[in-house]
Design a protein around this motif. Sequence first.
Motif, PDB file in Angstrom:
ATOM      1  N   TYR A 207       0.746  -1.378   0.085  1.00  0.00           N
ATOM      2  CA  TYR A 207       0.072  -0.060  -0.002  1.00  0.00           C
ATOM      3  C   TYR A 207       0.656   1.211  -0.161  1.00  0.00           C
ATOM      4  O   TYR A 207       0.684   2.297  -0.989  1.00  0.00           O
ATOM      5  CB  TYR A 207      -1.070   0.023   1.275  1.00  0.00           C
ATOM      6  CG  TYR A 207      -1.678   1.281   1.440  1.00  0.00           C
ATOM      7  CD1 TYR A 207      -2.632   1.695   0.358  1.00  0.00           C
ATOM      8  CD2 TYR A 207      -1.725   1.950   2.441  1.00  0.00           C
ATOM      9  CE1 TYR A 207      -3.415   2.721   0.170  1.00  0.00           C
ATOM     10  CE2 TYR A 207      -2.355   3.163   2.260  1.00  0.00           C
ATOM     11  CZ  TYR A 207      -3.314   3.505   1.121  1.00  0.00           C
ATOM     12  OH  TYR A 207      -3.911   4.698   1.323  1.00  0.00           O
ATOM     13  N   PRO A 260      -0.172  14.464   3.485  1.00  0.00           N
ATOM     14  CA  PRO A 260      -1.422  13.704   4.334  1.00  0.00           C
ATOM     15  C   PRO A 260      -0.902  12.206   3.547  1.00  0.00           C
ATOM     16  O   PRO A 260      -0.707  12.186   2.215  1.00  0.00           O
ATOM     17  CB  PRO A 260      -2.349  14.231   3.776  1.00  0.00           C
ATOM     18  CG  PRO A 260      -2.074  15.026   2.549  1.00  0.00           C
ATOM     19  CD  PRO A 260      -0.606  15.626   2.617  1.00  0.00           C
ATOM     20  N   ALA A 262      -2.649   7.989   4.106  1.00  0.00           N
ATOM     21  CA  ALA A 262      -3.510   7.256   4.897  1.00  0.00           C
ATOM     22  C   ALA A 262      -2.943   5.995   5.483  1.00  0.00           C
ATOM     23  O   ALA A 262      -1.748   5.670   5.201  1.00  0.00           O
ATOM     24  CB  ALA A 262      -4.581   6.764   3.932  1.00  0.00           C
ATOM     25  N   SER A 289      -4.415  13.148   6.945  1.00  0.00           N
ATOM     26  CA  SER A 289      -5.155  12.530   5.755  1.00  0.00           C
ATOM     27  C   SER A 289      -6.621  12.367   6.136  1.00  0.00           C
ATOM     28  O   SER A 289      -7.133  12.240   7.275  1.00  0.00           O
ATOM     29  CB  SER A 289      -4.570  11.122   5.426  1.00  0.00           C
ATOM     30  OG  SER A 289      -5.330  10.542   4.974  1.00  0.00           O
ATOM     31  N   GLN A 312      -6.593  17.515   5.427  1.00  0.00           N
ATOM     32  CA  GLN A 312      -6.792  17.348   3.997  1.00  0.00           C
ATOM     33  C   GLN A 312      -8.250  16.750   3.829  1.00  0.00           C
ATOM     34  O   GLN A 312      -8.521  15.782   4.652  1.00  0.00           O
ATOM     35  CB  GLN A 312      -5.769  16.117   3.705  1.00  0.00           C
ATOM     36  CG  GLN A 312      -5.945  15.954   2.118  1.00  0.00           C
ATOM     37  CD  GLN A 312      -6.449  14.482   2.113  1.00  0.00           C
ATOM     38  OE1 GLN A 312      -6.220  13.706   2.955  1.00  0.00           O
ATOM     39  NE2 GLN A 312      -7.199  14.414   1.035  1.00  0.00           N
ATOM     40  N   THR A 340      -7.753  17.905  -1.923  1.00  0.00           N
ATOM     41  CA  THR A 340      -6.817  17.219  -2.892  1.00  0.00           C
ATOM     42  C   THR A 340      -7.719  16.748  -4.038  1.00  0.00           C
ATOM     43  O   THR A 340      -8.780  16.185  -4.003  1.00  0.00           O
ATOM     44  CB  THR A 340      -6.472  15.652  -2.091  1.00  0.00           C
ATOM     45  OG1 THR A 340      -5.614  16.008  -1.013  1.00  0.00           O
ATOM     46  CG2 THR A 340      -5.756  14.814  -3.116  1.00  0.00           C
ATOM     47  N   SER A 432       1.809  18.469  -6.899  1.00  0.00           N
ATOM     48  CA  SER A 432       1.745  17.183  -6.630  1.00  0.00           C
ATOM     49  C   SER A 432       1.080  16.237  -7.571  1.00  0.00           C
ATOM     50  O   SER A 432       0.037  16.625  -8.138  1.00  0.00           O
ATOM     51  CB  SER A 432       1.038  17.049  -5.150  1.00  0.00           C
ATOM     52  OG  SER A 432       1.015  15.644  -4.728  1.00  0.00           O
ATOM     53  N   GLY A 435       2.199  11.473  -5.393  1.00  0.00           N
ATOM     54  CA  GLY A 435       3.310  10.469  -5.227  1.00  0.00           C
ATOM     55  C   GLY A 435       3.385   9.629  -6.385  1.00  0.00           C
ATOM     56  O   GLY A 435       3.817   8.301  -6.255  1.00  0.00           O
ATOM     57  N   ARG A 472      13.584  13.368  -1.195  1.00  0.00           N
ATOM     58  CA  ARG A 472      14.445  12.237  -0.454  1.00  0.00           C
ATOM     59  C   ARG A 472      15.648  12.853   0.295  1.00  0.00           C
ATOM     60  O   ARG A 472      16.045  12.285   1.438  1.00  0.00           O
ATOM     61  CB  ARG A 472      14.845  11.181  -1.278  1.00  0.00           C
ATOM     62  CG  ARG A 472      13.489  10.386  -1.801  1.00  0.00           C
ATOM     63  CD  ARG A 472      12.377   9.808  -0.752  1.00  0.00           C
ATOM     64  NE  ARG A 472      11.469   9.042  -1.235  1.00  0.00           N
ATOM     65  CZ  ARG A 472      10.250   9.743  -1.373  1.00  0.00           C
ATOM     66  NH1 ARG A 472       9.961  10.767  -1.165  1.00  0.00           N
ATOM     67  NH2 ARG A 472       9.130   8.894  -2.095  1.00  0.00           N
ATOM     68  N   ILE A 490       6.626  15.686   2.358  1.00  0.00           N
ATOM     69  CA  ILE A 490       7.183  14.375   2.577  1.00  0.00           C
ATOM     70  C   ILE A 490       6.390  13.230   2.875  1.00  0.00           C
ATOM     71  O   ILE A 490       5.569  13.599   3.804  1.00  0.00           O
ATOM     72  CB  ILE A 490       8.395  14.323   3.687  1.00  0.00           C
ATOM     73  CG1 ILE A 490       9.211  15.585   3.545  1.00  0.00           C
ATOM     74  CG2 ILE A 490       9.238  13.036   3.781  1.00  0.00           C
ATOM     75  CD1 ILE A 490      10.233  15.891   2.297  1.00  0.00           C
ATOM     76  N   GLY A 491       6.105  12.425   1.876  1.00  0.00           N
ATOM     77  CA  GLY A 491       5.021  11.443   1.967  1.00  0.00           C
ATOM     78  C   GLY A 491       5.582  10.066   2.468  1.00  0.00           C
ATOM     79  O   GLY A 491       5.541  10.008   3.783  1.00  0.00           O
ATOM     80  N   PRO A 493       8.423   8.534   2.872  1.00  0.00           N
ATOM     81  CA  PRO A 493       9.755   8.226   3.923  1.00  0.00           C
ATOM     82  C   PRO A 493       8.974   8.189   5.453  1.00  0.00           C
ATOM     83  O   PRO A 493       9.639   7.693   6.183  1.00  0.00           O
ATOM     84  CB  PRO A 493      10.445   9.404   3.572  1.00  0.00           C
ATOM     85  CG  PRO A 493      10.466   9.785   2.304  1.00  0.00           C
ATOM     86  CD  PRO A 493       8.936   9.488   2.054  1.00  0.00           C
ATOM     87  N   LEU A 495       6.077   7.550   6.395  1.00  0.00           N
ATOM     88  CA  LEU A 495       5.265   6.255   6.738  1.00  0.00           C
ATOM     89  C   LEU A 495       6.313   4.955   6.838  1.00  0.00           C
ATOM     90  O   LEU A 495       6.192   4.312   7.829  1.00  0.00           O
ATOM     91  CB  LEU A 495       4.450   5.780   5.463  1.00  0.00           C
ATOM     92  CG  LEU A 495       3.171   6.559   5.438  1.00  0.00           C
ATOM     93  CD1 LEU A 495       2.649   6.387   3.818  1.00  0.00           C
ATOM     94  CD2 LEU A 495       1.998   6.589   6.345  1.00  0.00           C
TER      95      LEU A 495
END
Length: 555
Positions: A207, A260, A262, A289, A312, A340, A432, A435, A472, A490-491, A493, A495
Amino acid sequence: MLRTRSLFSSCLTDSLPRQRRLFNTLRPRQPRIRSVAITATVLATVLATGIAIHTALRPRVLLEEFSGYPTVTKTGSDQELISYDEVQKHKTKDDCWVIIDGTVYDVTEFLAQHPGGEGIILANAGKDATKIFKPLHPPDALDMLEEHQRLGPVDPLSMPEVVEEITDEDRRIEEARKRLPPVDAMLLLQDFEDWGAKVLSGTAWAYYRSAADSEHTFNENSNSYERYWLRPRILRKVGSGDTKTSFLGIDTESPFFISPAAMAKLGHPLGEVNITRAAGRLGLVQAISANASCGLDEMMEERLPGQPVIYQIYLNKNRQASEALLKKVEKLKPAAVMFTVDVPWQSKRTLDARAKHVVAPVVEDTEPQLKPSKSPLGVSEAIGGYQDPNLSWDDIPFIRKHISVPIIVKGVQTVEDVDLCVKAGVEGVLLSNHGGRSCDYAAAPIDILYEIRCLRPDIFDKIDVLVDGGIRTGADVVKALALGAKAVGIGRPILYANGTHGQEGVERACQILQEEINNTMRNAGATKISEIVPEMCGPAGPWVGQNRPPYVPNP
Ligand code: HEM
Ligand SMILES: Cc1cc2nc3c(=O)[nH]c(=O)nc-3n(C[C@H](O)[C@H](O)[C@H](O)COP(=O)(O)O)c2cc1C
């Protein structure tokens, strides 16, 4: 190796989400007298601790005379225990019960309203769905059900004992966790990703890492940063300085925020709460999120006094539901609302789709007519169900009507649409492409930023431009700031870091980035964020002829 324990207790005590096939070996179902005295407190303790009820309680009061096999057992406090046999009888679309955390729910009426679709519930109808339910839902999700739909506690004695297979995946995770370096040994954001691949469950990894179709945009997001290089200026006294800045009037210790994303609970049982705490400790901004696996109130309560968060939103097909959400959000007064718009249509998220059988296992004893109407859903596909594909520019005034804080449109992918956002009167845009999870072959956000810098630099004075996707390193951040971004998101990384080391991991990942930004900006000749200027960055040189960025002054 096999491990035996009651399904009831295993559901309650599992900490990290693990997807296992359960092999049910039902206990003999002889008629027997059930005589149990139970108080609400004891039951709550049992539910919370996961201690099997027969080890915690001694029969005290005989409430029922034997009358064949009882399906419902009276208890000392007038609670009724519902037998597992009884629950199993209710497994059709017209009569559907599930067990979650030891309580039986009648979800027949709720099926059609379920945000994750009815198929996944039907695949678990008449069963204990706790293990699938827990990592996917905020704790307040069950408040959606009405009191009459909460039927009562299941009789733990009637629950089947299960033999849990220790799978190859369990062994893989256990071994990898033994080798996982301490958080201080992580030196690059990439380290969290590398270890995330080893220690996360297959479902979580699929995911998080997943991207659309053949993943060209996903790859391009980070590769594109290799096409932009720095033009460091020298002899500028960089001995002191800091990375503090602000965007949309929100102060932050560093020019990045947490995008954000999930389902943080898929990686760590505390989920997004770890991120809220880490952001608070480091003075950073978290964008929460709409599909967070923790409850909104839960995260808001974890904030330090004055800690800013962005909320968001997606717009729901049912605008009344969106209106209710916007009113709730307005009351909570986030620092900004992020709308979004880059997933108007759910594309194929390849890795996630491949892992879908793990998220929603079709259990062997499911009757054919009860199987979901289409194949079980990957997490992304399931989440997307309620989002409105018919978004339009009219939706911005709709949001504005309910929201007084700044609005950021997230997922802008062309300079033309940035211009329309300015005209629509929003305060911020986030360049954006989700991602790389939505439109494969959508351009890398840093290229859009460069286009604005070259063609429409006036836009930077009219609206705050943010950017995320593929960032990154601290150098990536400095390049984006030089080209005009006020801050970057930053998404993944975050998580991954949450999945490997929890809150400590999130803090470490943010510190790594902050240190790298600090190092890079000073070595490029800036002591504070406002000193990072366009001429410090351009597409890879040599910077002559057509390749010379138009904003770089001639020597
Ligand atoms: C019984 C009461 C249930 C309630 C009140 C409920 C409620 C919800 C809510 C509110 C969401 C949206 C979550 C979000 O946007 O953050 C959701 C999504 C979802 N639900 Fe349920 N659900 C229930 C049962 C189940 C069961 C039994 C399953 C699986 C066996 C399930 C699987 C899913 C999935 C896969 C999603 C999509 C992921 C997500 O958006 O969180 N749900 N459910
Ligand atoms: C697992 C995952 C879940 C995401 N969930 C959301 C979401 O709920 N809402 C949203 O606006 N963006 C979501 N995004 C997109 C991120 O906000 C962000 O745009 C993207 O992750 C940035 O790219 P990066 O992961 O390369 O840093 C998600 C991204 C990932 C990887």
